[in-house]
Enzyme design. Sequence first.
Site, PDB file in Angstrom:
ATOM      1  N   SER A   8      32.987  47.554  50.909  1.00 16.60           N
ATOM      2  CA  SER A   8      33.436  48.940  51.092  1.00 16.60           C
ATOM      3  C   SER A   8      32.261  49.883  50.860  1.00 16.60           C
ATOM      4  CB  SER A   8      34.545  49.273  50.099  1.00 16.60           C
ATOM      5  OG  SER A   8      34.670  50.687  50.000  1.00 16.60           O
ATOM      6  N   HIS A  33      34.220  47.734  55.473  1.00 18.68           N
ATOM      7  CA  HIS A  33      35.452  48.412  55.045  1.00 18.68           C
ATOM      8  C   HIS A  33      35.168  49.903  54.830  1.00 18.68           C
ATOM      9  CE1 HIS A  33      39.498  48.410  53.298  1.00 18.68           C
ATOM     10  NE2 HIS A  33      39.029  49.210  52.348  1.00 18.68           N
ATOM     11  N   ASP A  35      36.732  53.459  53.697  1.00 14.37           N
ATOM     12  CA  ASP A  35      37.817  54.092  52.947  1.00 14.37           C
ATOM     13  C   ASP A  35      37.908  55.578  53.261  1.00 14.37           C
ATOM     14  OD1 ASP A  35      38.968  51.977  51.311  1.00 14.37           O
ATOM     15  OD2 ASP A  35      36.975  51.850  50.394  1.00 14.37           O
ATOM     16  N   MET A  37      39.745  58.991  52.782  1.00 10.96           N
ATOM     17  CA  MET A  37      40.651  59.631  51.814  1.00 10.96           C
ATOM     18  C   MET A  37      40.754  61.123  52.092  1.00 10.96           C
ATOM     19  SD  MET A  37      39.455  57.867  48.256  1.00 10.96           S
ATOM     20  CE  MET A  37      39.072  56.116  48.165  1.00 10.96           C
ATOM     21  N   HIS A  66      40.395  51.894  56.610  1.00 15.08           N
ATOM     22  CA  HIS A  66      41.514  51.968  55.657  1.00 15.08           C
ATOM     23  C   HIS A  66      41.864  53.438  55.457  1.00 15.08           C
ATOM     24  CE1 HIS A  66      42.887  51.181  51.186  1.00 15.08           C
ATOM     25  NE2 HIS A  66      43.877  51.539  51.958  1.00 15.08           N
ATOM     26  N   MET A  68      43.664  56.246  53.814  1.00  7.53           N
ATOM     27  CA  MET A  68      44.453  56.683  52.650  1.00  7.53           C
ATOM     28  C   MET A  68      44.701  58.165  52.825  1.00  7.53           C
ATOM     29  SD  MET A  68      42.397  54.477  49.824  1.00  7.53           S
ATOM     30  CE  MET A  68      41.035  54.280  50.962  1.00  7.53           C
ATOM     31  N   MET A 137      46.925  46.551  47.920  1.00 11.24           N
ATOM     32  CA  MET A 137      46.062  47.254  46.965  1.00 11.24           C
ATOM     33  C   MET A 137      46.211  46.596  45.591  1.00 11.24           C
ATOM     34  SD  MET A 137      44.411  49.485  48.667  1.00 11.24           S
ATOM     35  CE  MET A 137      43.501  50.033  47.227  1.00 11.24           C
ATOM     36  N   ASP A 175      42.266  44.659  47.983  1.00  9.07           N
ATOM     37  CA  ASP A 175      41.341  45.784  47.828  1.00  9.07           C
ATOM     38  C   ASP A 175      41.494  46.395  46.442  1.00  9.07           C
ATOM     39  OD1 ASP A 175      39.697  47.948  48.253  1.00  9.07           O
ATOM     40  OD2 ASP A 175      40.905  48.848  49.849  1.00  9.07           O
TER      41      ASP A 175
END
Length: 215
Positions: A8, A33, A35, A37, A66, A68, A137, A175
């Site tokens: 990540s 990966h 992330d 957010m 991913h 979020m 998660m 993760d």
Amino acid sequence: MVMKVAPSILSADFGNLLAEIKKAEKSGADLLHLDVMDGHFVPNLTFGPVVLQSLSGKTRLPLDVHLMVNNPEKFIVFFAPLKPLYITFHLEAVKNADDLIRQIKEQGIKAGLSIKPATAVSSLFEYLEKIDLVLMMTVNPGFAGQAFMPEVLPKIKELRKEIESRKLNLDIEVDGGIKDNTANLVKEAGANILVAGSAVFGSSDMKAAIARLKE
Ligand code: DX5
Ligand code: ZN
């Protein structure tokens, strides 16, 4: 089971992001990966498609996005041009996951569904035939470097059992807090893709760190 490692970039040095990604690539990473957010679904902000677009075409690692974010359905249009291998969104962020799964797959992208540690694993079951990946998660999403939550292990086992009983070909990705010791636990429970932030980018020997996670 063949284990894959997805570093990540949340734990990478953003001042040298491309060099960090190249290093991960040479060190045996299988996926990258990413992330995303939004400061609403999780209490932190990271990056969006503009930043990721600048990396597009510069790595041969397949992208593992991913999301979020709240209202993930609004953002597929911005991430699809990156041609990621997976786009994963959170079940807690949508009323019904069917539309979004369809929207992602229509773009030729594999669809992933994720749950936070407190969400019941059975809430995923109605979608298993339609998706390509489940992201479990193992921390509350929002920050790198948190401690692994062992209470998720029985849920991973239950999910793997369900997948096998239905004879499905589904990846189980984990993760959060994945390091040498916790990697063994999630593998035993049935995970086959390990996301790792600090264990990879925080290591002085990235190649050895990735090899140990895959062992
Ligand atoms: C957490 C993110 C993770 C995070 C993992 O909200 O989804 O991908 O970067 O970091 P580590 O491996 O350090 O727990
Ligand atoms: Zn993640």
